[in-house]
Design a protein around this motif. Structure first.
Motif, PDB file in Angstrom:
ATOM      1  N   LEU A   1       0.824  -1.207   0.000  1.00  0.00           N
ATOM      2  CA  LEU A   1       0.000   0.000   0.000  1.00  0.00           C
ATOM      3  C   LEU A   1       0.863   1.264   0.000  1.00  0.00           C
ATOM      4  N   SER A   2       1.996   1.217   0.703  1.00  0.00           N
ATOM      5  CA  SER A   2       2.895   2.380   0.748  1.00  0.00           C
ATOM      6  C   SER A   2       3.500   2.663  -0.616  1.00  0.00           C
ATOM      7  N   VAL A   3       3.875   1.601  -1.328  1.00  0.00           N
ATOM      8  CA  VAL A   3       4.480   1.763  -2.659  1.00  0.00           C
ATOM      9  C   VAL A   3       3.461   2.318  -3.659  1.00  0.00           C
ATOM     10  N   ILE A   4       2.235   1.772  -3.612  1.00  0.00           N
ATOM     11  CA  ILE A   4       1.216   2.176  -4.590  1.00  0.00           C
ATOM     12  C   ILE A   4       0.633   3.560  -4.295  1.00  0.00           C
ATOM     13  N   PHE A   5       0.412   3.836  -3.008  1.00  0.00           N
ATOM     14  CA  PHE A   5      -0.294   5.071  -2.645  1.00  0.00           C
ATOM     15  C   PHE A   5       0.578   6.049  -1.847  1.00  0.00           C
ATOM     16  N   HIS A   6       1.878   6.007  -2.062  1.00  0.00           N
ATOM     17  CA  HIS A   6       2.777   6.851  -1.270  1.00  0.00           C
ATOM     18  C   HIS A   6       2.485   8.349  -1.434  1.00  0.00           C
ATOM     19  N   LYS A   7       1.977   8.756  -2.597  1.00  0.00           N
ATOM     20  CA  LYS A   7       1.681  10.172  -2.812  1.00  0.00           C
ATOM     21  C   LYS A   7       0.571  10.664  -1.899  1.00  0.00           C
ATOM     22  N   ARG A   8      -0.333   9.760  -1.516  1.00  0.00           N
ATOM     23  CA  ARG A   8      -1.445  10.155  -0.643  1.00  0.00           C
ATOM     24  C   ARG A   8      -0.979  10.437   0.778  1.00  0.00           C
ATOM     25  N   LEU A   9       0.189   9.903   1.134  1.00  0.00           N
ATOM     26  CA  LEU A   9       0.705  10.119   2.484  1.00  0.00           C
ATOM     27  C   LEU A   9       0.955  11.601   2.753  1.00  0.00           C
ATOM     28  N   LYS A  10       1.140  12.388   1.664  1.00  0.00           N
ATOM     29  CA  LYS A  10       1.375  13.821   1.823  1.00  0.00           C
ATOM     30  C   LYS A  10       0.133  14.529   2.355  1.00  0.00           C
ATOM     31  N   THR A  11      -1.039  13.924   2.128  1.00  0.00           N
ATOM     32  CA  THR A  11      -2.297  14.566   2.537  1.00  0.00           C
ATOM     33  C   THR A  11      -2.804  14.039   3.875  1.00  0.00           C
ATOM     34  N   ILE A  12      -2.048  13.173   4.515  1.00  0.00           N
ATOM     35  CA  ILE A  12      -2.519  12.559   5.751  1.00  0.00           C
ATOM     36  C   ILE A  12      -2.554  13.600   6.871  1.00  0.00           C
ATOM     37  N   ASN A  13      -3.531  13.449   7.771  1.00  0.00           N
ATOM     38  CA  ASN A  13      -3.637  14.369   8.900  1.00  0.00           C
ATOM     39  C   ASN A  13      -3.690  13.591  10.213  1.00  0.00           C
ATOM     40  N   LYS A  14      -3.680  14.327  11.309  1.00  0.00           N
ATOM     41  CA  LYS A  14      -3.631  13.707  12.638  1.00  0.00           C
ATOM     42  C   LYS A  14      -4.848  12.838  12.891  1.00  0.00           C
ATOM     43  N   SER A  15      -6.012  13.300  12.441  1.00  0.00           N
ATOM     44  CA  SER A  15      -7.246  12.556  12.654  1.00  0.00           C
ATOM     45  C   SER A  15      -7.188  11.179  11.990  1.00  0.00           C
ATOM     46  N   THR A  16      -6.722  11.136  10.736  1.00  0.00           N
ATOM     47  CA  THR A  16      -6.619   9.862  10.012  1.00  0.00           C
ATOM     48  C   THR A  16      -5.596   8.947  10.663  1.00  0.00           C
ATOM     49  N   LEU A  17      -4.494   9.521  11.143  1.00  0.00           N
ATOM     50  CA  LEU A  17      -3.474   8.722  11.836  1.00  0.00           C
ATOM     51  C   LEU A  17      -4.050   8.051  13.077  1.00  0.00           C
ATOM     52  N   ILE A  18      -4.799   8.812  13.861  1.00  0.00           N
ATOM     53  CA  ILE A  18      -5.379   8.269  15.090  1.00  0.00           C
ATOM     54  C   ILE A  18      -6.418   7.193  14.771  1.00  0.00           C
ATOM     55  N   LYS A  19      -7.290   7.492  13.808  1.00  0.00           N
ATOM     56  CA  LYS A  19      -8.343   6.532  13.434  1.00  0.00           C
ATOM     57  C   LYS A  19      -7.739   5.246  12.861  1.00  0.00           C
ATOM     58  N   GLY A  20      -6.742   5.394  11.984  1.00  0.00           N
ATOM     59  CA  GLY A  20      -6.087   4.220  11.401  1.00  0.00           C
ATOM     60  C   GLY A  20      -5.385   3.391  12.455  1.00  0.00           C
ATOM     61  N   ALA A  21      -4.755   4.063  13.433  1.00  0.00           N
ATOM     62  CA  ALA A  21      -4.060   3.346  14.504  1.00  0.00           C
ATOM     63  C   ALA A  21      -5.041   2.570  15.365  1.00  0.00           C
ATOM     64  N   ILE A  22      -6.202   3.173  15.654  1.00  0.00           N
ATOM     65  CA  ILE A  22      -7.233   2.484  16.440  1.00  0.00           C
ATOM     66  C   ILE A  22      -7.706   1.230  15.712  1.00  0.00           C
ATOM     67  N   LEU A  23      -7.965   1.355  14.402  1.00  0.00           N
ATOM     68  CA  LEU A  23      -8.396   0.199  13.613  1.00  0.00           C
ATOM     69  C   LEU A  23      -7.306  -0.869  13.576  1.00  0.00           C
ATOM     70  N   GLY A  24      -6.043  -0.439  13.478  1.00  0.00           N
ATOM     71  CA  GLY A  24      -4.931  -1.385  13.449  1.00  0.00           C
ATOM     72  C   GLY A  24      -4.807  -2.170  14.743  1.00  0.00           C
ATOM     73  N   ILE A  25      -5.047  -1.507  15.869  1.00  0.00           N
ATOM     74  CA  ILE A  25      -4.992  -2.183  17.172  1.00  0.00           C
ATOM     75  C   ILE A  25      -6.106  -3.218  17.278  1.00  0.00           C
ATOM     76  N   PHE A  26      -7.332  -2.827  16.911  1.00  0.00           N
ATOM     77  CA  PHE A  26      -8.448  -3.780  16.923  1.00  0.00           C
ATOM     78  C   PHE A  26      -8.160  -4.963  16.003  1.00  0.00           C
ATOM     79  N   LEU A  27      -7.594  -4.657  14.833  1.00  0.00           N
ATOM     80  CA  LEU A  27      -7.319  -5.687  13.836  1.00  0.00           C
ATOM     81  C   LEU A  27      -6.317  -6.706  14.358  1.00  0.00           C
ATOM     82  N   TYR A  28      -5.203  -6.227  14.914  1.00  0.00           N
ATOM     83  CA  TYR A  28      -4.183  -7.152  15.406  1.00  0.00           C
ATOM     84  C   TYR A  28      -4.695  -7.957  16.589  1.00  0.00           C
ATOM     85  N   LEU A  29      -5.360  -7.307  17.524  1.00  0.00           N
ATOM     86  CA  LEU A  29      -5.879  -8.018  18.692  1.00  0.00           C
ATOM     87  C   LEU A  29      -6.857  -9.119  18.288  1.00  0.00           C
ATOM     88  N   ALA A  30      -7.737  -8.800  17.331  1.00  0.00           N
ATOM     89  CA  ALA A  30      -8.725  -9.784  16.885  1.00  0.00           C
ATOM     90  C   ALA A  30      -8.048 -10.996  16.260  1.00  0.00           C
TER      91      ALA A  30
END
Length: 294
Positions: free
Chosen positions: A48-77
């Protein structure tokens, strides 16, 4: 049309996850469960980083927090599911994981006071029964593996629910990328903490891990996150619960398992559950309207 596209994307996700049972079985012959988790999420994050690396320039704090929360739920599950499988049967593991389809609407009701759609709730319960018929053997024993798997179901339910909530005002691709990165980081921390090391493996092990990383993780979760922008979380949970059905199909097709009447009955129940959730049985509503007019 957008809603149908979302339903189609989730159906494809369920099919991919169903096929992943075969890849997981092969991978477990070469890697530990924690190595598989770390590996599959790392592959997803890199792709995903290789394909969509240009989108990382538009990332904000809100998306980082939300993505991290989903990642924690995902790994725990996934971790609870994998560890639970070591103490219980695969059939119980599959059924108890699918309990998330019933938990999802209750999360919305208890935490956000959302009304529960009668038809979606009925479909969710019926889907769980169908998965139970598909997966469960006639045993009522409950052990630590069953309890861990129930924890996994709760984790997946929260993941599905909050994916639907977060994706409404966030880029689904960035959300998927951040949750993959978060899960991969947690995965490697756990591997290091447990003192496990990666070693040379046969090609079958590498191919199966790459399949899990590319298809069951990268493509499947990208489809799931994007699709949940278009439909409700309860409906998404019902469609994703067909993973057990597709697992059965691939087991019969690839592993030469025998199709039984029990499997067929369970599959029919899941199909009915989806029909109820999707159509909300309009013919019943018409009949009810006629009765009121009379």
């Amino acid at each position: 049309m957008r809603r149908y596209m979302g339903e189609l994307a989730l159906t494809v996700t369920a099919i991919i996850w169903g096929s992943g049972f075969v890849a997981s079985a092969i991978a477990l012959e070469h890697f530990t469960p924690y190595q598989i988790l770390a590996g599959r999420f790392l592959v997803g994050a890199v792709i995903l980083s290789v394909i969509f690396h240009k989108r990382l320039k538009t990332i904000n704090k809100s998306t980082l927090i939300k993505g991290a929360i989903l990642g924690i739920f995902l790994y725990l599950a996934f971790a609870l599911q994998t560890v639970g499988l070591q103490f219980t049967t695969p059939s119980k593991n599959a059924f108890l994981t699918a309990v998330n389809v019933v938990i999802v609407p209750f999360i919305g009701f208890l935490l956000y006071k959302r009304k529960m759609d009668f038809y979606e709730l009925t479909g969710a319960v019926l889907a769980m029964v169908g998965v139970g018929v598909l997966s469960l053997k006639l045993s009522s024993e409950i052990n630590v593996g069953d309890l861990l798997t129930l924890g996994c179901a709760v984790g997946f339910a929260f993941h599905i629910f909050y994916t639907a909530k977060f994706v409404k005002d966030s880029d689904p691709i960035l959300l998927t990328l951040i949750q993959m990165m978060t899960a991969a980081i947690i995965g490697f921390i756990v591997v290091v903490f447990k003192g496990e090391t990666f070693h040379a493996v046969e090609m079958d092990g590498v191919v199966s891990l790459l399949y899990l990383g590319i298809f069951s993780t990268t493509i499947a979760f990208l489809l799931q996150t994007s699709a949940q922008k278009l439909i409700s979380e309860t409906k998404a949970a019902i469609i994703l619960s067909t993973e057990s059905f597709w697992g059965m199909v691939f087991s019969v097709a690839i592993l030469n398992e025998v199709m039984t009447m029990k499997m067929l009955f369970g599959a029919i129940l899941i199909l009915i559950a989806i029909i109820i959730s999707e159509t909300k049985l309009p013919f019943l509503k018409r009949n009810k309207l006629k009765e009121l007019i009379r």
